[in-house]
Write a protein that holds these residues in place. Sequence first.
Motif, PDB file in Angstrom:
ATOM      1  N   MET A 182       0.427   1.721 -12.334  1.00  0.00           N
ATOM      2  CA  MET A 182       0.913   2.924 -11.657  1.00  0.00           C
ATOM      3  C   MET A 182       2.220   3.386 -12.275  1.00  0.00           C
ATOM      4  O   MET A 182       2.825   2.679 -13.083  1.00  0.00           O
ATOM      5  CB  MET A 182       1.059   2.710 -10.148  1.00  0.00           C
ATOM      6  N   ASN A 183       2.637   4.538 -11.889  1.00  0.00           N
ATOM      7  CA  ASN A 183       3.865   5.150 -12.395  1.00  0.00           C
ATOM      8  C   ASN A 183       5.086   4.368 -11.924  1.00  0.00           C
ATOM      9  O   ASN A 183       5.140   3.926 -10.775  1.00  0.00           O
ATOM     10  CB  ASN A 183       3.905   6.598 -11.881  1.00  0.00           C
TER      11      ASN A 183
ATOM     12  N   LEU B 274       3.999   4.288  -0.263  1.00  0.00           N
ATOM     13  CA  LEU B 274       4.025   3.734   1.086  1.00  0.00           C
ATOM     14  C   LEU B 274       2.985   2.631   1.242  1.00  0.00           C
ATOM     15  O   LEU B 274       3.244   1.624   1.903  1.00  0.00           O
ATOM     16  CB  LEU B 274       3.805   4.854   2.111  1.00  0.00           C
ATOM     17  N   GLN B 275       1.825   2.786   0.611  1.00  0.00           N
ATOM     18  CA  GLN B 275       0.825   1.713   0.629  1.00  0.00           C
ATOM     19  C   GLN B 275       1.400   0.448  -0.010  1.00  0.00           C
ATOM     20  O   GLN B 275       1.236  -0.652   0.520  1.00  0.00           O
ATOM     21  CB  GLN B 275      -0.433   2.122  -0.143  1.00  0.00           C
ATOM     22  N   LEU B 276       2.102   0.623  -1.132  1.00  0.00           N
ATOM     23  CA  LEU B 276       2.706  -0.515  -1.815  1.00  0.00           C
ATOM     24  C   LEU B 276       3.761  -1.166  -0.927  1.00  0.00           C
ATOM     25  O   LEU B 276       3.758  -2.388  -0.739  1.00  0.00           O
ATOM     26  CB  LEU B 276       3.320  -0.069  -3.144  1.00  0.00           C
TER      27      LEU B 276
ATOM     28  N   THR C  92      -6.650   4.946  -3.662  1.00  0.00           N
ATOM     29  CA  THR C  92      -6.250   6.238  -4.222  1.00  0.00           C
ATOM     30  C   THR C  92      -6.769   7.422  -3.412  1.00  0.00           C
ATOM     31  O   THR C  92      -6.193   8.504  -3.483  1.00  0.00           O
ATOM     32  CB  THR C  92      -6.727   6.369  -5.684  1.00  0.00           C
ATOM     33  N   ASN C  93      -7.819   7.222  -2.637  1.00  0.00           N
ATOM     34  CA  ASN C  93      -8.374   8.315  -1.826  1.00  0.00           C
ATOM     35  C   ASN C  93      -7.774   8.362  -0.419  1.00  0.00           C
ATOM     36  O   ASN C  93      -8.198   9.148   0.408  1.00  0.00           O
ATOM     37  CB  ASN C  93      -9.900   8.213  -1.754  1.00  0.00           C
TER      38      ASN C  93
END
Length: 128
Positions: free
Chosen positions: A48-49, A15-17, A7-8
Amino acid sequence: MFIEIQTNSSVPIYLQLAQQLIEGMVRGELNPGDSLPSVRAFAADLGMNMHTVNKAYHYLEEKEFIQIVAKSGVIIQPNGIPKASANQKRQIADQIRPLLAEGLVLKLSEEEMVGMIHELVQNIKEGK
């Protein structure tokens, strides 16, 4: 397959996913024809959303790594992912170029950068 979101990070969560799903494809954890969870289920599993998962899926669909079939779900490209086209190679080179230039400014040698790329490829394949 284990998904870890930082998250940081300056890299957007969607994009990480997407990148972690791509790495799962590289390692054979996700194979042609495999189903992915629905947007709603995946978002709930990851905490997550739903819009974030949806954005990741559409990113992967745009790259033709997955197919989103209305009312059927999301599947890894069933016919496999073809070898990169000349245009795809050019796009990847365009994305890498600024990083290489930055490395050169920081006095990294070509050999050091090639070594870094080799190590990163191995880490992706091994899931590190």
